[in-house]
Design a protein around this motif. Structure first.
Motif, PDB file in Angstrom:
ATOM      1  N   ASP A  65       0.829  -1.209   0.000  1.00  0.00           N
ATOM      2  CA  ASP A  65       0.000   0.000   0.000  1.00  0.00           C
ATOM      3  C   ASP A  65       0.862   1.256   0.000  1.00  0.00           C
ATOM      4  OD1 ASP A  65       0.844  -0.561   2.582  1.00  0.00           O
ATOM      5  OD2 ASP A  65      -0.941   0.280   3.532  1.00  0.00           O
ATOM      6  N   ASP A  66       2.084   1.179   0.595  1.00  0.00           N
ATOM      7  CA  ASP A  66       3.019   2.302   0.508  1.00  0.00           C
ATOM      8  C   ASP A  66       3.397   2.551  -0.946  1.00  0.00           C
ATOM      9  OD1 ASP A  66       3.220   2.662   3.309  1.00  0.00           O
ATOM     10  OD2 ASP A  66       4.769   1.129   3.446  1.00  0.00           O
ATOM     11  N   VAL A  67       3.709   1.469  -1.668  1.00  0.00           N
ATOM     12  CA  VAL A  67       4.106   1.580  -3.068  1.00  0.00           C
ATOM     13  C   VAL A  67       2.985   2.213  -3.890  1.00  0.00           C
ATOM     14  CG1 VAL A  67       4.629   0.257  -5.162  1.00  0.00           C
ATOM     15  CG2 VAL A  67       5.766  -0.309  -3.005  1.00  0.00           C
ATOM     16  N   GLU A  68       1.763   1.738  -3.697  1.00  0.00           N
ATOM     17  CA  GLU A  68       0.634   2.275  -4.471  1.00  0.00           C
ATOM     18  C   GLU A  68       0.391   3.743  -4.150  1.00  0.00           C
ATOM     19  OE1 GLU A  68      -0.935   0.725  -6.953  1.00  0.00           O
ATOM     20  OE2 GLU A  68       0.586  -0.809  -6.620  1.00  0.00           O
ATOM     21  N   ARG A  69       0.442   4.091  -2.867  1.00  0.00           N
ATOM     22  CA  ARG A  69       0.188   5.475  -2.471  1.00  0.00           C
ATOM     23  C   ARG A  69       1.267   6.411  -3.004  1.00  0.00           C
ATOM     24  NH1 ARG A  69      -0.218   4.545   2.341  1.00  0.00           N
ATOM     25  NH2 ARG A  69       1.877   5.011   3.079  1.00  0.00           N
ATOM     26  N   LEU A  70       2.534   6.003  -2.889  1.00  0.00           N
ATOM     27  CA  LEU A  70       3.628   6.856  -3.341  1.00  0.00           C
ATOM     28  C   LEU A  70       3.673   6.959  -4.856  1.00  0.00           C
ATOM     29  CD1 LEU A  70       6.383   5.651  -0.848  1.00  0.00           C
ATOM     30  CD2 LEU A  70       5.196   7.858  -0.825  1.00  0.00           C
ATOM     31  N   ALA A  71       3.335   5.876  -5.557  1.00  0.00           N
ATOM     32  CA  ALA A  71       3.295   5.929  -7.023  1.00  0.00           C
ATOM     33  C   ALA A  71       2.212   6.888  -7.490  1.00  0.00           C
ATOM     34  CB  ALA A  71       3.062   4.530  -7.590  1.00  0.00           C
ATOM     35  N   SER A  72       1.054   6.851  -6.846  1.00  0.00           N
ATOM     36  CA  SER A  72      -0.029   7.767  -7.216  1.00  0.00           C
ATOM     37  C   SER A  72       0.341   9.207  -6.891  1.00  0.00           C
ATOM     38  CB  SER A  72      -1.314   7.373  -6.473  1.00  0.00           C
ATOM     39  OG  SER A  72      -1.753   6.096  -6.878  1.00  0.00           O
ATOM     40  N   ALA A  73       0.997   9.415  -5.738  1.00  0.00           N
ATOM     41  CA  ALA A  73       1.396  10.773  -5.349  1.00  0.00           C
ATOM     42  C   ALA A  73       2.392  11.363  -6.328  1.00  0.00           C
ATOM     43  CB  ALA A  73       1.986  10.758  -3.945  1.00  0.00           C
ATOM     44  N   SER A  74       3.192  10.511  -6.979  1.00  0.00           N
ATOM     45  CA  SER A  74       4.222  11.008  -7.899  1.00  0.00           C
ATOM     46  C   SER A  74       3.635  11.673  -9.133  1.00  0.00           C
ATOM     47  CB  SER A  74       5.156   9.861  -8.317  1.00  0.00           C
ATOM     48  OG  SER A  74       4.485   8.956  -9.178  1.00  0.00           O
ATOM     49  N   VAL A  75       2.374  11.384  -9.454  1.00  0.00           N
ATOM     50  CA  VAL A  75       1.755  11.987 -10.643  1.00  0.00           C
ATOM     51  C   VAL A  75       0.571  12.882 -10.280  1.00  0.00           C
ATOM     52  CG1 VAL A  75       2.505  10.160 -12.200  1.00  0.00           C
ATOM     53  CG2 VAL A  75       0.326   9.912 -10.999  1.00  0.00           C
ATOM     54  N   ASP A  76       0.326  13.069  -8.992  1.00  0.00           N
ATOM     55  CA  ASP A  76      -0.767  13.954  -8.569  1.00  0.00           C
ATOM     56  C   ASP A  76      -0.574  15.352  -9.148  1.00  0.00           C
ATOM     57  OD1 ASP A  76      -2.083  12.049  -7.170  1.00  0.00           O
ATOM     58  OD2 ASP A  76      -1.469  12.720  -5.179  1.00  0.00           O
ATOM     59  N   GLY A  77      -1.656  15.905  -9.690  1.00  0.00           N
ATOM     60  CA  GLY A  77      -1.600  17.260 -10.216  1.00  0.00           C
ATOM     61  C   GLY A  77      -1.020  17.367 -11.606  1.00  0.00           C
ATOM     62  N   SER A  78      -0.664  16.245 -12.224  1.00  0.00           N
ATOM     63  CA  SER A  78      -0.080  16.297 -13.569  1.00  0.00           C
ATOM     64  C   SER A  78      -1.108  16.769 -14.585  1.00  0.00           C
ATOM     65  CB  SER A  78       0.439  14.911 -13.975  1.00  0.00           C
ATOM     66  OG  SER A  78       0.887  14.921 -15.312  1.00  0.00           O
ATOM     67  N   THR A  79      -0.663  17.594 -15.522  1.00  0.00           N
ATOM     68  CA  THR A  79      -1.534  18.091 -16.594  1.00  0.00           C
ATOM     69  C   THR A  79      -1.279  17.352 -17.905  1.00  0.00           C
ATOM     70  OG1 THR A  79       0.080  19.835 -17.119  1.00  0.00           O
ATOM     71  CG2 THR A  79      -1.679  20.378 -15.548  1.00  0.00           C
ATOM     72  N   LEU A  80      -0.497  16.292 -17.859  1.00  0.00           N
ATOM     73  CA  LEU A  80      -0.230  15.495 -19.055  1.00  0.00           C
ATOM     74  C   LEU A  80      -1.466  14.702 -19.458  1.00  0.00           C
ATOM     75  CD1 LEU A  80       3.291  14.108 -18.059  1.00  0.00           C
ATOM     76  CD2 LEU A  80       2.809  15.824 -19.824  1.00  0.00           C
TER      77      LEU A  80
END
Length: 246
Positions: A129-144
């Motif tokens: 769950d750490d991996v999933e949360r941190l992976a999602s946080a890495s692209v939060d707010g992206s406009t791509l």
């Protein structure tokens, strides 16, 4: 390829070395800007683990001990162990920073949003769950475009899974000599990953003082508010420089 990355800035050999270890899933390039911001007050070096950025195609290290051995050897070869050394680790980087500190005896250890070693020993490494949360946080707010966001998230998750496997290789050493240097344990008030109590337990790793501070922000505070974090780091570096004999 070597582990250490640095960015020449003309700093005197008398100023402290700031050795930086990034969060899980991240690489060393973020610290190039830190060298720019800190200027001649420090020589910034960073650890680049295999499997990211310019080491993407390399296999992941087998253990934290392997990383520590390689980094200590490179520090010695570069003559950096003869200078005041501040080791900084962010999240998982804090755990590796602690192991490096045990190996080299730095002037100070600074850990950010990283639970104390006793909790890694009890709870194990990064969870799924750490991996999933941190992976999602890495692209939060992206406009791509959405398809690119998905691709970037999948890449981040792959690197994070490698780091999660690495984190499980930590082995605490009961009865080992504690550090003698000051330890700075920094948290973030909105961090959902590391609790204040887990940060407070860094007091047990050193006979020196523990300095606690919490920033405004979340688990990625080092990227969300680098100005505040570098302000604190600048003071640590200044204090270390002042303590060194002229």
């Amino acid at each position: 390829m070597t582990y250490l990355r640095s960015w020449p800035n003309g700093a005197s050999a008398a100023v402290p070395v700031l050795l930086c270890l990034p969060q899980a899933g991240a690489g060393s390039f973020q610290f190039q800007d830190w060298q720019v911001r800190l200027g001649s007050s420090a020589t910034v070096c960073a650890v680049q683990l295999p499997g990211r950025e310019d080491r993407w195609g390399e296999p992941a290290p087998s253990s934290i001990a392997e990383v520590v051995g390689a980094v200590v050897a490179e520090l010695a070869d570069a003559g950096l162990l003869d200078r005041p050394l501040v080791v900084f680790g962010d999240s998982l980087g804090g755990l590796i920073a602690y192991e490096l500190a045990r190996a080299v005896g730095p002037s100070a250890l600074v850990v950010c949003v990283c639970r104390a070693p006793v909790h890694w020993a009890r709870q194990g490494g990064l969870r799924d769950d750490d991996v999933e949360r941190l992976a999602s946080a890495s692209v939060d707010g992206s406009t791509l475009p959405p398809e690119l966001v998905t691709e970037l998230r999948d890449i981040a998750a792959e690197v994070l899974r490698r780091d999660a496997a690495l984190s499980t290789t930590f082995r605490d050493a009961p009865g080992a000599q504690p550090l003698r240097c000051p330890v700075y344990a920094w948290g973030a008030v909105a961090d959902e990953t590391v609790t204040p109590a887990q940060l407070d337990d860094w007091r047990d790793v050193t006979t020196g003082p523990l300095h606690r501070h919490d920033f405004i922000g979340g688990h990625r505070v080092s990227r969300e508010d680098p100005v505040a974090l570098l302000g604190r780091l600048s003071q640590v570096l200044a204090d270390i420089a002042e303590e060194e004999p002229s």
